[in-house]
Design a protein around this motif. Structure first.
Motif, mmCIF file in Angstrom:
data_model
loop_
_atom_site.group_PDB
_atom_site.id
_atom_site.type_symbol
_atom_site.label_atom_id
_atom_site.label_comp_id
_atom_site.label_asym_id
_atom_site.label_seq_id
_atom_site.Cartn_x
_atom_site.Cartn_y
_atom_site.Cartn_z
ATOM 1 N N VAL A 84 0.844 -1.201 0.000
ATOM 2 C CA VAL A 84 0.000 0.000 0.000
ATOM 3 C C VAL A 84 0.878 1.249 0.000
ATOM 4 O O VAL A 84 0.648 2.193 -0.765
ATOM 5 C CB VAL A 84 -0.943 0.004 1.222
ATOM 6 C CG1 VAL A 84 -1.802 1.267 1.213
ATOM 7 C CG2 VAL A 84 -1.819 -1.234 1.222
ATOM 8 N N THR A 85 1.895 1.254 0.851
ATOM 9 C CA THR A 85 2.828 2.380 0.862
ATOM 10 C C THR A 85 3.534 2.499 -0.484
ATOM 11 O O THR A 85 3.732 3.609 -0.999
ATOM 12 C CB THR A 85 3.876 2.193 1.976
ATOM 13 O OG1 THR A 85 3.208 2.125 3.241
ATOM 14 C CG2 THR A 85 4.867 3.338 1.992
ATOM 15 N N ALA A 86 3.918 1.355 -1.061
ATOM 16 C CA ALA A 86 4.558 1.367 -2.376
ATOM 17 C C ALA A 86 3.630 1.949 -3.431
ATOM 18 O O ALA A 86 4.054 2.752 -4.276
ATOM 19 C CB ALA A 86 4.972 -0.054 -2.767
ATOM 20 N N GLY A 87 2.358 1.559 -3.388
ATOM 21 C CA GLY A 87 1.394 2.079 -4.339
ATOM 22 C C GLY A 87 1.172 3.569 -4.191
ATOM 23 O O GLY A 87 1.115 4.313 -5.180
ATOM 24 N N LEU A 88 1.059 4.029 -2.949
ATOM 25 C CA LEU A 88 0.909 5.467 -2.694
ATOM 26 C C LEU A 88 2.108 6.249 -3.214
ATOM 27 O O LEU A 88 1.966 7.270 -3.897
ATOM 28 C CB LEU A 88 0.744 5.714 -1.194
ATOM 29 C CG LEU A 88 -0.633 5.481 -0.583
ATOM 30 C CD1 LEU A 88 -0.550 5.527 0.935
ATOM 31 C CD2 LEU A 88 -1.634 6.516 -1.081
ATOM 32 N N ALA A 89 3.313 5.761 -2.878
ATOM 33 C CA ALA A 89 4.525 6.460 -3.290
ATOM 34 C C ALA A 89 4.665 6.485 -4.804
ATOM 35 O O ALA A 89 5.022 7.518 -5.391
ATOM 36 C CB ALA A 89 5.742 5.784 -2.652
ATOM 37 N N PHE A 90 4.381 5.366 -5.441
ATOM 38 C CA PHE A 90 4.535 5.284 -6.897
ATOM 39 C C PHE A 90 3.517 6.168 -7.603
ATOM 40 O O PHE A 90 3.844 6.859 -8.581
ATOM 41 C CB PHE A 90 4.379 3.831 -7.344
ATOM 42 C CG PHE A 90 4.842 3.576 -8.746
ATOM 43 C CD1 PHE A 90 6.186 3.655 -9.073
ATOM 44 C CD2 PHE A 90 3.935 3.253 -9.741
ATOM 45 C CE1 PHE A 90 6.614 3.415 -10.367
ATOM 46 C CE2 PHE A 90 4.355 3.021 -11.036
ATOM 47 C CZ PHE A 90 5.704 3.101 -11.353
ATOM 48 N N ALA A 92 3.748 9.662 0.876
ATOM 49 C CA ALA A 92 3.442 8.254 1.141
ATOM 50 C C ALA A 92 3.655 7.910 2.611
ATOM 51 O O ALA A 92 2.834 7.228 3.229
ATOM 52 C CB ALA A 92 4.307 7.358 0.255
ATOM 53 N N VAL A 93 4.768 8.405 3.174
ATOM 54 C CA VAL A 93 5.030 8.141 4.591
ATOM 55 C C VAL A 93 3.963 8.808 5.457
ATOM 56 O O VAL A 93 3.452 8.216 6.418
ATOM 57 C CB VAL A 93 6.436 8.648 4.982
ATOM 58 C CG1 VAL A 93 6.641 8.546 6.494
ATOM 59 C CG2 VAL A 93 7.510 7.860 4.253
ATOM 60 N N GLY A 94 3.605 10.044 5.108
ATOM 61 C CA GLY A 94 2.595 10.764 5.878
ATOM 62 C C GLY A 94 1.246 10.071 5.858
ATOM 63 O O GLY A 94 0.586 9.936 6.900
ATOM 64 N N LEU A 95 0.814 9.623 4.682
ATOM 65 C CA LEU A 95 -0.473 8.937 4.583
ATOM 66 C C LEU A 95 -0.442 7.600 5.313
ATOM 67 O O LEU A 95 -1.460 7.167 5.878
ATOM 68 C CB LEU A 95 -0.840 8.729 3.113
ATOM 69 C CG LEU A 95 -1.217 10.012 2.353
ATOM 70 C CD1 LEU A 95 -1.397 9.722 0.863
ATOM 71 C CD2 LEU A 95 -2.508 10.608 2.918
ATOM 72 N N THR A 96 0.711 6.940 5.311
ATOM 73 C CA THR A 96 0.839 5.689 6.069
ATOM 74 C C THR A 96 0.697 5.950 7.563
ATOM 75 O O THR A 96 0.042 5.187 8.289
ATOM 76 C CB THR A 96 2.198 5.023 5.778
ATOM 77 O OG1 THR A 96 2.302 4.757 4.377
ATOM 78 C CG2 THR A 96 2.330 3.722 6.555
ATOM 79 N N VAL A 110 -3.298 -5.931 -0.941
ATOM 80 C CA VAL A 110 -3.204 -6.172 -2.383
ATOM 81 C C VAL A 110 -4.285 -5.406 -3.134
ATOM 82 O O VAL A 110 -4.036 -4.850 -4.214
ATOM 83 C CB VAL A 110 -3.288 -7.683 -2.683
ATOM 84 C CG1 VAL A 110 -3.437 -7.937 -4.179
ATOM 85 C CG2 VAL A 110 -2.046 -8.401 -2.158
ATOM 86 N N THR A 111 -5.482 -5.331 -2.569
ATOM 87 C CA THR A 111 -6.573 -4.596 -3.220
ATOM 88 C C THR A 111 -6.230 -3.117 -3.365
ATOM 89 O O THR A 111 -6.365 -2.532 -4.451
ATOM 90 C CB THR A 111 -7.872 -4.747 -2.417
ATOM 91 O OG1 THR A 111 -8.229 -6.137 -2.346
ATOM 92 C CG2 THR A 111 -9.007 -3.979 -3.087
ATOM 93 N N TYR A 112 -5.796 -2.501 -2.266
ATOM 94 C CA TYR A 112 -5.399 -1.087 -2.330
ATOM 95 C C TYR A 112 -4.244 -0.884 -3.313
ATOM 96 O O TYR A 112 -4.222 0.082 -4.081
ATOM 97 C CB TYR A 112 -4.978 -0.592 -0.940
ATOM 98 C CG TYR A 112 -6.116 -0.196 -0.044
ATOM 99 C CD1 TYR A 112 -6.852 0.957 -0.292
ATOM 100 C CD2 TYR A 112 -6.447 -0.962 1.067
ATOM 101 C CE1 TYR A 112 -7.897 1.324 0.545
ATOM 102 C CE2 TYR A 112 -7.493 -0.604 1.914
ATOM 103 C CZ TYR A 112 -8.218 0.547 1.651
ATOM 104 O OH TYR A 112 -9.257 0.906 2.468
ATOM 105 N N ALA A 113 -3.255 -1.785 -3.270
ATOM 106 C CA ALA A 113 -2.070 -1.636 -4.117
ATOM 107 C C ALA A 113 -2.441 -1.710 -5.597
ATOM 108 O O ALA A 113 -1.937 -0.916 -6.407
ATOM 109 C CB ALA A 113 -1.043 -2.713 -3.773
ATOM 110 N N LEU A 150 -4.009 1.563 -6.672
ATOM 111 C CA LEU A 150 -3.036 2.661 -6.727
ATOM 112 C C LEU A 150 -2.081 2.500 -7.906
ATOM 113 O O LEU A 150 -1.760 3.480 -8.597
ATOM 114 C CB LEU A 150 -2.255 2.731 -5.419
ATOM 115 C CG LEU A 150 -3.066 3.219 -4.212
ATOM 116 C CD1 LEU A 150 -2.309 2.954 -2.913
ATOM 117 C CD2 LEU A 150 -3.385 4.704 -4.341
ATOM 118 N N PHE A 151 -1.619 1.287 -8.171
ATOM 119 C CA PHE A 151 -0.741 1.071 -9.320
ATOM 120 C C PHE A 151 -1.488 1.345 -10.629
ATOM 121 O O PHE A 151 -0.925 1.920 -11.573
ATOM 122 C CB PHE A 151 -0.211 -0.365 -9.316
ATOM 123 C CG PHE A 151 0.793 -0.643 -8.232
ATOM 124 C CD1 PHE A 151 1.712 0.322 -7.847
ATOM 125 C CD2 PHE A 151 0.811 -1.870 -7.579
ATOM 126 C CE1 PHE A 151 2.635 0.075 -6.838
ATOM 127 C CE2 PHE A 151 1.727 -2.132 -6.574
ATOM 128 C CZ PHE A 151 2.647 -1.153 -6.204
#
Length: 287
Positions: A192-198, A214-218, A266-269, A272-273
C-alpha cells in the motif's frame, strides 16, 4: 484523401519491450547514494540494538512483563524477530516509500524524464521497469535487516530455538521458515505504501513530496487504526493488519489475520498502481 492511417515508421531493430532493461535500471538505482545510505542504516540497526542491550542490560533484567522484546537475547532467531518487530511499524516503511516514490519523480526533477520517453521508451514500459526495480529494492531491504540481525544475534547470543513470550519454543529450523513468512507478509503489507509512493511519484516533480506524502499517509492510517471508535471500519485499514505476522511465530500458527491483511493490502495496491499507469499515460511530460 485516403482514410487509412499512415503507418508509423520505426528504426530498424527497435523493440519496445527491450527498452530500459530491468538490469540497466537496477544498476542505476543501486549506484545511487540514497540506496547505499538506506542499506547502511538497515544493516547498522542490529549492531545498535546489540550495543544497547550490552550497555543497558538484557531486557529480562528489568523485571517487566514478559514480551517479545524481553526474549531478544535468548537466541539469534529471537533477536531477528525483535528487529522486525521494532522496525515494521515505521523504519521499513521508509525504504519502500523511498525506492517507489523517488523513482519517477527524480527523473522529472532532473529534467531527464522527457529524454527517456524520447529514446523512445514507451510510457508503460518505463513505469513497469521502475516499479519492478523499486519493489525489488524494497524486498531486498526487508530481507537484509533480518539476515544481518540473525547473523549478529547468533554471534552475540548463540543459535537456538525461538523462545515465545507466551511460553514454549519453536525449533531453530522451523523458526527460520516462520521468519521467511513474516518477511513475506511485511512486504505484502507495505504494498500500500509502495502504491501510494509510486502514484504520487507520477503526479509530482518533487521526489521528497512523493516520498513524504506516502510516509505521511501511512502514518495517518496508523493513527486512524488507533481510533477504537471506528469499530469494524478499521478492518479496511491496511495498518490494522500490519502486525498480524505475530500469529506466524506461535507453536500453532493462525493464518486468518494474515490472509485478511494480504487481501486488503493487495486490493489497495492494485488500485493505486492502476491509477499511476492510467494517469501517467495521459500526462503531459514537460520535464
Amino acid at each position: 484523401m485516403s482514410t487509412l492511417a499512415e503507418p508509423v515508421e520505426v528504426a530498424s531493430g527497435y523493440r519496445a519491450g527491450r527498452t530500459l532493461p530491468l538490469r540497466v535500471e537496477l544498476v542505476r538505482q543501486l549506484k545511487r547514494r540514497r540506496t547505499l545510505v538506506m542499506g547502511g542504516i538497515l544493516a547498522a540497526l542490529p549492531f545498535i540494538l546489540v550495543a544497547a542491550f550490552a550497555i543497558g542490560g538484557t531486557p529480562s533484567d528489568r523485571g517487566s512483563q514478559l514480551t517479545l522484546m524481553d526474549t531478544a537475547t535468548s537466541s539469534g532467531a529471537n533477536f531477528a524477530a525483535v528487529n522486525l518487530f521494532v522496525s515494521a511499524g515505521f523504519l521499513l516503511v521508509v525504504p519502500v516509500a523511498l525506492f517507489c516514490g523517488d523513482t519517477v519523480a527524480s527523473e522529472a526533477s532532473w529534467s531527464s524524464l522527457r529524454y527517456l520517453l524520447a529514446a523512445p521508451v514507451p510510457r508503460a514500459r518505463l513505469l513497469w521497469s521502475k516499479l519492478v526495480v523499486g519493489l525489488s529494492l524494497s524486498l531486498a531491504a526487508m530481507i537484509l535487516l533480518p539476515l544481518v540481525a540473525l547473523a549478529v544475534g547468533t554471534a552475540a547470543y548463540g543459535w537456538g530455538s525461538l523462545e515465545l513470550p507466551t511460553g514454549g519454543a519453536i525449533g531453530a529450523g522451523t523458526a527460520a521458515q516462520r521468519l521467511l513468512i513474516v518477511v513475506a507478509f511485511i512486504f505484502v503489507s507495505q504494498l500500500v505504501t509502495a502504491g501510494l509512493a509510486f502514484w504520487l511519484s507520477t503526479k509530482t516533480d518533487a521526489p521528497l513530496g512523493a516520498v513524504g506524502g506516502a510516509v505521511g499517509l501511512t502514518i495517518v492510517g496508523n493513527v486512524l487504526d488507533a481510533v477504537t471508535a471506528l469499530g469494524h471500519w478499521r478492518d479496511f485499514l491496511p495498518a490494522h493488519w500490519q502486525f498480524a505476522w505475530a500469529d506466524a511465530v506461535q507453536p500453532h500458527p493462525e493464518w486468518s489475520g494474515m490472509i485478511q491483511g494480504t487481501a486488503v493490502s493487495v486490493t489497495y495496491a492494485i488500485v493505486l498502481f492502476a491509477l499511476a499507469f492510467r494517469g501517467f499515460a495521459r500526462k503531459d511530460i514537460v520535464s
